[in-house]
Design a protein around this motif. Structure first.
Motif, PDB file in Angstrom:
ATOM      1  N   THR A   4       0.834  -1.196   0.000  1.00 56.44           N
ATOM      2  CA  THR A   4       0.000   0.000   0.000  1.00 56.44           C
ATOM      3  C   THR A   4       0.871   1.248   0.000  1.00 56.44           C
ATOM      4  O   THR A   4       1.997   1.243   0.497  1.00 56.44           O
ATOM      5  CB  THR A   4      -0.926   0.056   1.237  1.00 56.44           C
ATOM      6  N   ARG A   5       0.314   2.298  -0.572  1.00 55.03           N
ATOM      7  CA  ARG A   5       0.973   3.601  -0.587  1.00 55.03           C
ATOM      8  C   ARG A   5       0.412   4.404   0.590  1.00 55.03           C
ATOM      9  O   ARG A   5      -0.796   4.533   0.748  1.00 55.03           O
ATOM     10  CB  ARG A   5       0.682   4.327  -1.904  1.00 55.03           C
ATOM     11  N   SER A   7       0.040   7.950   3.007  1.00 52.97           N
ATOM     12  CA  SER A   7      -0.171   9.378   2.729  1.00 52.97           C
ATOM     13  C   SER A   7       1.113  10.196   2.810  1.00 52.97           C
ATOM     14  O   SER A   7       1.208  11.254   2.195  1.00 52.97           O
ATOM     15  CB  SER A   7      -1.225   9.956   3.676  1.00 52.97           C
ATOM     16  N   ASP A   8       2.114   9.718   3.523  1.00 49.62           N
ATOM     17  CA  ASP A   8       3.371  10.459   3.640  1.00 49.62           C
ATOM     18  C   ASP A   8       4.384  10.098   2.552  1.00 49.62           C
ATOM     19  O   ASP A   8       5.532  10.536   2.579  1.00 49.62           O
ATOM     20  CB  ASP A   8       3.988  10.259   5.023  1.00 49.62           C
ATOM     21  N   GLY A   9       3.979   9.274   1.571  1.00 48.92           N
ATOM     22  CA  GLY A   9       4.863   8.909   0.465  1.00 48.92           C
ATOM     23  C   GLY A   9       5.619   7.611   0.677  1.00 48.92           C
ATOM     24  O   GLY A   9       6.250   7.114  -0.246  1.00 48.92           O
ATOM     25  N   THR A  10       5.575   7.069   1.873  1.00 52.82           N
ATOM     26  CA  THR A  10       6.212   5.780   2.106  1.00 52.82           C
ATOM     27  C   THR A  10       5.312   4.670   1.588  1.00 52.82           C
ATOM     28  O   THR A  10       4.144   4.893   1.272  1.00 52.82           O
ATOM     29  CB  THR A  10       6.491   5.565   3.613  1.00 52.82           C
ATOM     30  N   LEU A  11       5.871   3.482   1.506  1.00 55.58           N
ATOM     31  CA  LEU A  11       5.123   2.318   1.052  1.00 55.58           C
ATOM     32  C   LEU A  11       5.176   1.249   2.138  1.00 55.58           C
ATOM     33  O   LEU A  11       6.215   1.063   2.781  1.00 55.58           O
ATOM     34  CB  LEU A  11       5.730   1.746  -0.232  1.00 55.58           C
ATOM     35  N   THR A  12       4.084   0.561   2.351  1.00 54.93           N
ATOM     36  CA  THR A  12       4.079  -0.586   3.245  1.00 54.93           C
ATOM     37  C   THR A  12       4.020  -1.821   2.355  1.00 54.93           C
ATOM     38  O   THR A  12       3.084  -1.980   1.571  1.00 54.93           O
ATOM     39  CB  THR A  12       2.883  -0.535   4.211  1.00 54.93           C
ATOM     40  N   VAL A  13       5.064  -2.652   2.454  1.00 59.62           N
ATOM     41  CA  VAL A  13       5.213  -3.785   1.533  1.00 59.62           C
ATOM     42  C   VAL A  13       5.505  -5.071   2.300  1.00 59.62           C
ATOM     43  O   VAL A  13       6.060  -5.039   3.397  1.00 59.62           O
ATOM     44  CB  VAL A  13       6.349  -3.514   0.522  1.00 59.62           C
ATOM     45  N   PRO A  14       5.131  -6.218   1.713  1.00 57.61           N
ATOM     46  CA  PRO A  14       5.481  -7.488   2.349  1.00 57.61           C
ATOM     47  C   PRO A  14       6.951  -7.809   2.094  1.00 57.61           C
ATOM     48  O   PRO A  14       7.480  -7.552   1.012  1.00 57.61           O
ATOM     49  CB  PRO A  14       4.569  -8.492   1.638  1.00 57.61           C
ATOM     50  N   MET A  15       7.615  -8.326   3.112  1.00 58.61           N
ATOM     51  CA  MET A  15       9.010  -8.750   2.977  1.00 58.61           C
ATOM     52  C   MET A  15       9.230 -10.007   3.794  1.00 58.61           C
ATOM     53  O   MET A  15       8.572 -10.217   4.808  1.00 58.61           O
ATOM     54  CB  MET A  15       9.966  -7.663   3.462  1.00 58.61           C
ATOM     55  N   ARG A  16      10.170 -10.779   3.345  1.00 56.90           N
ATOM     56  CA  ARG A  16      10.564 -11.982   4.069  1.00 56.90           C
ATOM     57  C   ARG A  16      11.419 -11.557   5.257  1.00 56.90           C
ATOM     58  O   ARG A  16      12.304 -10.720   5.134  1.00 56.90           O
ATOM     59  CB  ARG A  16      11.379 -12.876   3.142  1.00 56.90           C
ATOM     60  N   ALA A  17      11.143 -12.136   6.388  1.00 56.39           N
ATOM     61  CA  ALA A  17      11.917 -11.831   7.586  1.00 56.39           C
ATOM     62  C   ALA A  17      12.520 -13.127   8.125  1.00 56.39           C
ATOM     63  O   ALA A  17      11.891 -14.175   8.103  1.00 56.39           O
ATOM     64  CB  ALA A  17      11.014 -11.199   8.636  1.00 56.39           C
ATOM     65  N   ALA A  26       6.525 -10.350   6.798  1.00 52.95           N
ATOM     66  CA  ALA A  26       6.203  -9.175   7.593  1.00 52.95           C
ATOM     67  C   ALA A  26       5.810  -8.043   6.669  1.00 52.95           C
ATOM     68  O   ALA A  26       6.156  -8.043   5.485  1.00 52.95           O
ATOM     69  CB  ALA A  26       7.404  -8.767   8.432  1.00 52.95           C
ATOM     70  N   LEU A  27       5.061  -7.085   7.187  1.00 49.64           N
ATOM     71  CA  LEU A  27       4.785  -5.854   6.460  1.00 49.64           C
ATOM     72  C   LEU A  27       5.760  -4.806   6.969  1.00 49.64           C
ATOM     73  O   LEU A  27       5.870  -4.584   8.176  1.00 49.64           O
ATOM     74  CB  LEU A  27       3.344  -5.395   6.684  1.00 49.64           C
ATOM     75  N   VAL A  28       6.499  -4.175   6.045  1.00 48.30           N
ATOM     76  CA  VAL A  28       7.541  -3.222   6.386  1.00 48.30           C
ATOM     77  C   VAL A  28       7.253  -1.917   5.665  1.00 48.30           C
ATOM     78  O   VAL A  28       6.863  -1.913   4.499  1.00 48.30           O
ATOM     79  CB  VAL A  28       8.920  -3.773   5.951  1.00 48.30           C
ATOM     80  N   THR A  29       7.466  -0.797   6.346  1.00 46.55           N
ATOM     81  CA  THR A  29       7.312   0.514   5.725  1.00 46.55           C
ATOM     82  C   THR A  29       8.666   0.956   5.199  1.00 46.55           C
ATOM     83  O   THR A  29       9.663   0.954   5.928  1.00 46.55           O
ATOM     84  CB  THR A  29       6.769   1.533   6.742  1.00 46.55           C
ATOM     85  N   ILE A  30       8.701   1.298   3.892  1.00 45.25           N
ATOM     86  CA  ILE A  30       9.950   1.732   3.271  1.00 45.25           C
ATOM     87  C   ILE A  30       9.765   3.120   2.659  1.00 45.25           C
ATOM     88  O   ILE A  30       8.672   3.493   2.264  1.00 45.25           O
ATOM     89  CB  ILE A  30      10.441   0.733   2.198  1.00 45.25           C
ATOM     90  N   GLY A  31      10.848   3.865   2.598  1.00 43.11           N
ATOM     91  CA  GLY A  31      10.831   5.192   1.999  1.00 43.11           C
ATOM     92  C   GLY A  31      11.623   5.220   0.716  1.00 43.11           C
ATOM     93  O   GLY A  31      12.207   4.205   0.303  1.00 43.11           O
ATOM     94  N   TRP A  40       8.662  -1.310  -6.072  1.00 42.01           N
ATOM     95  CA  TRP A  40       7.330  -1.371  -5.472  1.00 42.01           C
ATOM     96  C   TRP A  40       6.445  -0.221  -5.941  1.00 42.01           C
ATOM     97  O   TRP A  40       5.254  -0.401  -6.193  1.00 42.01           O
ATOM     98  CB  TRP A  40       7.414  -1.374  -3.947  1.00 42.01           C
ATOM     99  N   ASP A  41       7.034   0.970  -6.076  1.00 45.45           N
ATOM    100  CA  ASP A  41       6.278   2.124  -6.541  1.00 45.45           C
ATOM    101  C   ASP A  41       5.737   1.873  -7.948  1.00 45.45           C
ATOM    102  O   ASP A  41       4.558   2.121  -8.222  1.00 45.45           O
ATOM    103  CB  ASP A  41       7.175   3.369  -6.526  1.00 45.45           C
TER     104      ASP A  41
END
Length: 53
Positions: A4-5, A7-17, A26-31, A40-41
Motif C-alpha cells: 500500500t501507498r 499518505s506520507d509517500g512511504t510504502l508498506t510492503v510485504p518482505m521476508r523476515a 512481515a509488512l515493512v514501511t519503506i521510503g 514497489w512504486d
C-alpha cells in the motif's frame, strides 16, 4: 499480503523476515531511500492503472 501507498509517500510492503532461524513474512514501511522502493512504486502504479481500466 498487499502493498500500500501511505499518505506520507512511504510504502508498506510485504518482505521476508528471518531471525534466529525463524522465517516468516512481515509488512515493512519503506521510503524513497530504500533499494526496493522504485520497484514497489512502479508495481503499485501498474496495479492502480489496471484497477481503473
Amino acid at each position: 499480503m498487499n502493498a500500500t501507498r501511505n499518505s506520507d509517500g512511504t510504502l508498506t510492503v510485504p518482505m521476508r523476515a528471518e531471525t534466529n532461524g525463524i522465517i516468516g513474512d512481515a509488512l515493512v514501511t519503506i521510503g524513497p531511500d530504500h533499494p526496493d522502493y522504485e520497484a514497489w512504486d512502479t508495481w503499485l502504479r501498474k496495479q492502480a492503472e489496471n484497477n481503473n481500466a
